[in-house]
Design a protein around this motif. Structure first.
Motif, PDB file in Angstrom:
ATOM      1  N   TYR A  59       0.915  -1.272   0.057  1.00 52.72           N
ATOM      2  CA  TYR A  59       0.071   0.035  -0.036  1.00 52.72           C
ATOM      3  C   TYR A  59       0.903   1.225  -0.181  1.00 52.72           C
ATOM      4  N   CYS A  60       0.459   2.179  -0.578  1.00 53.00           N
ATOM      5  CA  CYS A  60       0.928   3.593  -0.767  1.00 53.00           C
ATOM      6  C   CYS A  60       0.187   4.481   0.188  1.00 53.00           C
ATOM      7  N   ALA A  61       0.783   5.172   1.053  1.00 53.69           N
ATOM      8  CA  ALA A  61       0.309   6.270   2.045  1.00 53.69           C
ATOM      9  C   ALA A  61       0.755   7.615   1.954  1.00 53.69           C
ATOM     10  N   PHE A  62      -0.090   8.667   2.418  1.00 52.51           N
ATOM     11  CA  PHE A  62       0.176   9.828   2.236  1.00 52.51           C
ATOM     12  C   PHE A  62      -0.157  10.790   3.422  1.00 52.51           C
ATOM     13  N   THR A  63       0.515  11.766   3.843  1.00 51.87           N
ATOM     14  CA  THR A  63       0.242  12.613   4.671  1.00 51.87           C
ATOM     15  C   THR A  63       1.041  13.947   4.619  1.00 51.87           C
ATOM     16  N   THR A  64       0.615  15.213   4.991  1.00 50.73           N
ATOM     17  CA  THR A  64       1.093  16.145   5.187  1.00 50.73           C
ATOM     18  C   THR A  64       1.532  16.425   6.656  1.00 50.73           C
ATOM     19  N   ALA A  65       1.147  15.820   7.725  1.00 53.00           N
ATOM     20  CA  ALA A  65       1.422  15.887   8.984  1.00 53.00           C
ATOM     21  C   ALA A  65       2.693  15.292   9.332  1.00 53.00           C
ATOM     22  N   ARG A  66       3.297  15.912  10.384  1.00 55.91           N
ATOM     23  CA  ARG A  66       4.809  15.569  10.740  1.00 55.91           C
ATOM     24  C   ARG A  66       4.733  15.219  12.227  1.00 55.91           C
ATOM     25  N   LEU A  67       5.823  14.509  12.631  1.00 51.99           N
ATOM     26  CA  LEU A  67       5.944  14.236  14.052  1.00 51.99           C
ATOM     27  C   LEU A  67       6.435  15.563  14.603  1.00 51.99           C
ATOM     28  N   PRO A  68       6.501  15.614  16.148  1.00 52.43           N
ATOM     29  CA  PRO A  68       7.243  16.605  16.506  1.00 52.43           C
ATOM     30  C   PRO A  68       8.723  17.198  16.284  1.00 52.43           C
ATOM     31  N   SER A  69       9.310  16.033  15.941  1.00 53.75           N
ATOM     32  CA  SER A  69      10.634  16.090  15.329  1.00 53.75           C
ATOM     33  C   SER A  69      10.801  16.493  14.215  1.00 53.75           C
ATOM     34  N   GLN A  70       9.811  16.786  13.380  1.00 57.95           N
ATOM     35  CA  GLN A  70       9.490  17.235  12.140  1.00 57.95           C
ATOM     36  C   GLN A  70       9.958  15.952  11.232  1.00 57.95           C
ATOM     37  N   HIS A  71       9.982  14.824  11.621  1.00 59.80           N
ATOM     38  CA  HIS A  71      10.423  13.734  10.729  1.00 59.80           C
ATOM     39  C   HIS A  71       8.901  13.186  10.174  1.00 59.80           C
ATOM     40  N   CYS A  72       9.035  12.133   9.298  1.00 61.26           N
ATOM     41  CA  CYS A  72       7.881  11.621   9.000  1.00 61.26           C
ATOM     42  C   CYS A  72       7.647  10.429   9.723  1.00 61.26           C
TER      43      CYS A  72
END
Length: 127
Positions: free
Chosen positions: A94-107
């Motif tokens: 599966y392919c997945a997508f998000t514009t949100a990030r962790l508090p560390s700014q990593h995916c």
């Protein structure tokens, strides 16, 4: 609304290679996270690779360097090159997508952090 369409899954022999493609439409931001997850018949959905559009990619440790995720320049297309496939790689990918990030700014590598998913493409590897 982001829409993801995967392709490239197939039935192959152990040792073969495959390239999966995920085309994303409806993307309005230039910076986002795209990921490949997989789910076998008896396993939970696990991450395979996570790509950040700033240029970093993280791979699941069990891959042993056999897979490479990449994004086409200027296009919202994510690919997964899979080499030296084994029966343990058989799964729906599966392919997945998000514009949100962790508090560390990593995916994130967690499936629950991805709100957009494709329908999946099946990979079957015979020994």
């Amino acid at each position: 609304q982001v829409r993801l369409v995967e392709s490239g899954g197939d039935s192959v022999q152990a040792g073969d290679s495959l390239r999966l493609t995920c085309e994303a439409s409806g993307v309005t931001r230039s910076r986002y996270c795209m990921a490949w997850f997989r789910q076998g018949p008896t396993l939970e959905r696990e991450y395979v690779a996570v790509l950040d559009t700033i240029g970093t990619t993280v791979y699941a440790p069990f891959l042993g360097g056999r897979f490479t995720a990449s994004k086409e320049n200027g296009k919202n297309i994510l690919q997964l090159q899979m080499n030296n496939l084994g029966p343990e790689d058989s799964a729906m990918y599966y392919c997945a997508f998000t514009t949100a990030r962790l508090p560390s700014q990593h995916c994130s590598r967690r499936r629950d952090d991805y709100p957009y998913w494709g329908q999946g493409t099946q990979v079957t590897v015979s020994s």
